[in-house]
Scaffold this active site. Structure first.
Site, PDB file in Angstrom:
ATOM      1  N   ARG A 206       0.824  -1.231   0.000  1.00  0.00           N
ATOM      2  CA  ARG A 206       0.000   0.000   0.000  1.00  0.00           C
ATOM      3  C   ARG A 206       0.848   1.268   0.000  1.00  0.00           C
ATOM      4  NH1 ARG A 206      -1.921  -3.658  -1.098  1.00  0.00           N
ATOM      5  NH2 ARG A 206      -3.644  -4.805  -0.160  1.00  0.00           N
TER       6      ARG A 206
ATOM      7  N   SER B 208     -10.403  -0.285   3.733  1.00  0.00           N
ATOM      8  CA  SER B 208      -9.665  -0.388   4.989  1.00  0.00           C
ATOM      9  C   SER B 208      -9.123   0.976   5.384  1.00  0.00           C
ATOM     10  CB  SER B 208      -8.498  -1.363   4.845  1.00  0.00           C
ATOM     11  OG  SER B 208      -9.000  -2.666   4.666  1.00  0.00           O
TER      12      SER B 208
ATOM     13  N   GLU C  26      -4.261   3.953   6.205  1.00  0.00           N
ATOM     14  CA  GLU C  26      -4.093   3.721   4.764  1.00  0.00           C
ATOM     15  C   GLU C  26      -4.763   4.856   4.000  1.00  0.00           C
ATOM     16  OE1 GLU C  26      -5.166  -0.239   3.189  1.00  0.00           O
ATOM     17  OE2 GLU C  26      -6.040   0.811   1.475  1.00  0.00           O
TER      18      GLU C  26
HETATM   19  C1  LIG Z   1     -15.431  -0.711  -0.716  1.00  0.00           C
HETATM   20  C2  LIG Z   1     -13.946  -0.490  -0.864  1.00  0.00           C
HETATM   21  C3  LIG Z   1     -13.096  -1.571  -0.945  1.00  0.00           C
HETATM   22  C4  LIG Z   1     -11.713  -1.386  -1.083  1.00  0.00           C
HETATM   23  N1  LIG Z   1     -10.912  -2.479  -1.175  1.00  0.00           N
HETATM   24  C5  LIG Z   1      -9.578  -2.314  -1.367  1.00  0.00           C
HETATM   25  C6  LIG Z   1      -8.712  -3.449  -1.511  1.00  0.00           C
HETATM   26  O1  LIG Z   1      -9.140  -4.599  -1.495  1.00  0.00           O
HETATM   27  N2  LIG Z   1      -7.402  -3.215  -1.691  1.00  0.00           N
HETATM   28  C7  LIG Z   1      -6.864  -1.953  -1.749  1.00  0.00           C
HETATM   29  O2  LIG Z   1      -5.658  -1.817  -1.952  1.00  0.00           O
HETATM   30  N3  LIG Z   1      -7.661  -0.869  -1.605  1.00  0.00           N
HETATM   31  C8  LIG Z   1      -8.992  -1.011  -1.419  1.00  0.00           C
HETATM   32  N4  LIG Z   1      -9.796   0.086  -1.271  1.00  0.00           N
HETATM   33  C9  LIG Z   1      -9.186   1.429  -1.239  1.00  0.00           C
HETATM   34  C10 LIG Z   1      -9.109   2.136  -2.611  1.00  0.00           C
HETATM   35  O3  LIG Z   1     -10.107   1.639  -3.476  1.00  0.00           O
HETATM   36  C11 LIG Z   1      -7.746   1.965  -3.266  1.00  0.00           C
HETATM   37  O4  LIG Z   1      -6.726   2.533  -2.457  1.00  0.00           O
HETATM   38  C12 LIG Z   1      -7.692   2.612  -4.651  1.00  0.00           C
HETATM   39  O5  LIG Z   1      -6.573   2.128  -5.349  1.00  0.00           O
HETATM   40  C13 LIG Z   1      -7.641   4.132  -4.598  1.00  0.00           C
HETATM   41  O6  LIG Z   1      -7.806   4.634  -5.921  1.00  0.00           O
HETATM   42  P1  LIG Z   1      -8.541   6.014  -6.219  1.00  0.00           P
HETATM   43  O7  LIG Z   1      -8.412   6.279  -7.673  1.00  0.00           O
HETATM   44  O8  LIG Z   1      -9.902   6.022  -5.665  1.00  0.00           O
HETATM   45  O9  LIG Z   1      -7.599   7.011  -5.427  1.00  0.00           O
HETATM   46  P2  LIG Z   1      -8.043   8.316  -4.619  1.00  0.00           P
HETATM   47  O10 LIG Z   1      -8.752   7.906  -3.382  1.00  0.00           O
HETATM   48  O11 LIG Z   1      -8.713   9.285  -5.505  1.00  0.00           O
HETATM   49  O12 LIG Z   1      -6.599   8.868  -4.238  1.00  0.00           O
HETATM   50  C14 LIG Z   1      -5.733   8.111  -3.392  1.00  0.00           C
HETATM   51  C15 LIG Z   1      -4.340   8.749  -3.423  1.00  0.00           C
HETATM   52  O13 LIG Z   1      -3.770   8.584  -4.714  1.00  0.00           O
HETATM   53  C16 LIG Z   1      -3.437   9.848  -5.278  1.00  0.00           C
HETATM   54  N5  LIG Z   1      -3.651   9.752  -6.728  1.00  0.00           N
HETATM   55  C17 LIG Z   1      -4.806   9.434  -7.381  1.00  0.00           C
HETATM   56  N6  LIG Z   1      -4.600   9.436  -8.704  1.00  0.00           N
HETATM   57  C18 LIG Z   1      -3.298   9.763  -8.900  1.00  0.00           C
HETATM   58  C19 LIG Z   1      -2.471   9.930 -10.055  1.00  0.00           C
HETATM   59  N7  LIG Z   1      -2.964   9.786 -11.278  1.00  0.00           N
HETATM   60  N8  LIG Z   1      -1.166  10.271  -9.868  1.00  0.00           N
HETATM   61  C20 LIG Z   1      -0.667  10.444  -8.625  1.00  0.00           C
HETATM   62  N9  LIG Z   1      -1.381  10.307  -7.499  1.00  0.00           N
HETATM   63  C21 LIG Z   1      -2.687   9.965  -7.635  1.00  0.00           C
HETATM   64  C22 LIG Z   1      -4.352  10.827  -4.577  1.00  0.00           C
HETATM   65  O14 LIG Z   1      -3.843  12.145  -4.631  1.00  0.00           O
HETATM   66  C23 LIG Z   1      -4.382  10.252  -3.174  1.00  0.00           C
HETATM   67  O15 LIG Z   1      -3.220  10.602  -2.463  1.00  0.00           O
HETATM   68  C24 LIG Z   1     -11.186  -0.080  -1.131  1.00  0.00           C
HETATM   69  C25 LIG Z   1     -12.050   1.024  -1.067  1.00  0.00           C
HETATM   70  C26 LIG Z   1     -13.426   0.834  -0.932  1.00  0.00           C
HETATM   71  C27 LIG Z   1     -14.338   2.025  -0.882  1.00  0.00           C
END
Ligand SMILES: Cc1cc2nc3c(=O)[nH]c(=O)nc-3n(C[C@H](O)[C@H](O)[C@H](O)COP(=O)(O)OP(=O)(O)OC[C@H]3O[C@@H](n4cnc5c(N)ncnc54)[C@H](O)[C@@H]3O)c2cc1C
Length: 307
Positions: free
Chosen positions: A180, A229, A300
């Site tokens: 992560r 998480s 996280e």
């Molecule tokens: C129901 C649910 C289940 C989940 N299950 C998991 C799981 O099984 N495993 C897991 O790892 N995570 C899980 N997550 C957490 C989340 O989905 C992941 O961390 C996901 O990869 C975040 O992606 P996002 O595009 O939504 O990022 P965001 O939440 O929009 O951003 C997260 C971070 O990444 C940065 N970021 C986003 N895009 C970019 C880019 N293009 N360049 C640089 N930085 C960037 C943002 O600035 C921020 O710091 C879950 C979330 C939910 C709601």
């Protein structure tokens, strides 16, 4: 800051102001963005960064599935790659059952779209991504993973823009990806990446996805807004959810923010939770686990707009 700070950048898409971010997060929490920009490609992002106004805070928004945005929102500019940078396409096809297929995904494409793109073409390796919300860029930043897989396992190389507006292509080995975590400075922006997949029977790929998703539905409170998480698992010993459970936190509430009864590491929004309430719940949970088990859990979820 009344004037469009990017007026001189000749952007393809308009800059919007005072845009609510709450609907763009899976927690359904957070105030507005002062500015919202939706660049169309890496070159446009490079131009933006090279001309970025001094002292204007910048936040990259992916799917908003791992963010706790403050109630006052972001006093600067939010860059949203999901609207106009979301293509996925095959670069090279596998020639036989042993060879790999290379797929490009823009950073704003969803990880679920990437997983289903692979499934439809009979490619294995992205099944674990099918249940992870959010964008490819966010998954790279977080090294998202589940069911024994992580996005770095598929990653060949990523396209990035540095804060000075220079374009880079870096191999997976240069990104410092761990559990992560990605070692690249948080000011760099992922704009796309290439992933490798091996061929497999599409039905078997679909079956694995179904099994993973069924497991999620049994163990996660997916009917409620959450950010997945809240805490990372410690490097050794009990998982974060077990520590939270043993410290008696299951069901604890601050306003409409609640530690899920179903999964202690999921904190849910019962309806009108504010960012302050969710933050207080996170802080309290952290303190209680520290008192109870002597372990300081590391969040996280990313905190945005709190400075
Ligand atoms: C129901 C649910 C289940 C989940 N299950 C998991 C799981 O099984 N495993 C897991 O790892 N995570 C899980 N997550 C957490 C989340 O989905 C992941 O961390 C996901 O990869 C975040 O992606 P996002 O595009 O939504 O990022 P965001 O939440 O929009 O951003 C997260 C971070 O990444 C940065 N970021 C986003 N895009 C970019 C880019 N293009 N360049 C640089 N930085 C960037 C943002 O600035 C921020 O710091 C879950 C979330 C939910 C709601």
């Amino acid at each position: 800051m009344g004037m469009d700070p990017f007026a001189s950048c000749a952007l393809t898409l308009p800059v919007r102001r005072d845009v609510p971010l709450r609907p763009r997060t899976t927690w359904r929490i957070g105030g507005p963005a002062r500015w919202l920009v939706t660049p169309v490609d890496a070159v446009e992002i490079a131009g933006l960064l090279a001309n970025w106004p001094d002292h204007l805070p910048r936040v990259i928004l992916g799917g908003g599935s791992n963010l706790l945005i403050s109630d006052k929102g972001v006093p600067g500019a939010v860059m949203d790659l999901t609207q106009a940078m979301n293509r996925i396409y095959t670069i090279t096809e596998s020639l036989n059952a042993d060879s790999e297929t290379l797929v490009h995904a823009d950073a704003g494409a969803t990880t679920q779209a990437l997983a289903h793109f692979a499934r439809r073409r009979g490619l294995t390796g992205a099944e674990f991504l099918a249940g992870i919300p959010g964008s490819v860029g966010g998954a790279l930043r977080m090294n998202a993973g589940a069911h024994g897989g992580e996005i770095r396992d598929l990653l060949v190389e990523a396209d990035l823009v540095d804060p000075a507006g220079r374009l880079h292509v870096l191999p997976e080995s240069a990104l410092g990806m761990e559990y992560r975590h990605c070692g690249i400075d948080a000011a760099w922006i992922f704009t796309g990446a290439r992933f490798r997949f091996r061929p497999d029977d599409p039905e078997r790929v679909r079956e694995r996805m179904r099994a993973f998703n069924a497991r999620r539905r049994r163990s996660q409170p997916l009917a409620w807004p959450s950010a997945g998480s809240v805490f990372k698992n410690p490097p050794a010993g009990p998982k974060a959810w077990e520590l939270l459970d043993r410290a008696g936190l299951r069901g604890l509430r601050v306003g409409d923010a609640q530690v899920s009864e179903m999964h202690c590491n999921f904190f849910i929004n019962l309806g009108q939770a504010t960012a302050i309430q969710m933050r207080e719940l996170i802080d309290r949970a952290r303190e209680r686990v520290a008192e109870h088990a002597g372990i300081l859990l590391e969040p996280e979820v990313q905190f945005v707009g709190w400075e």
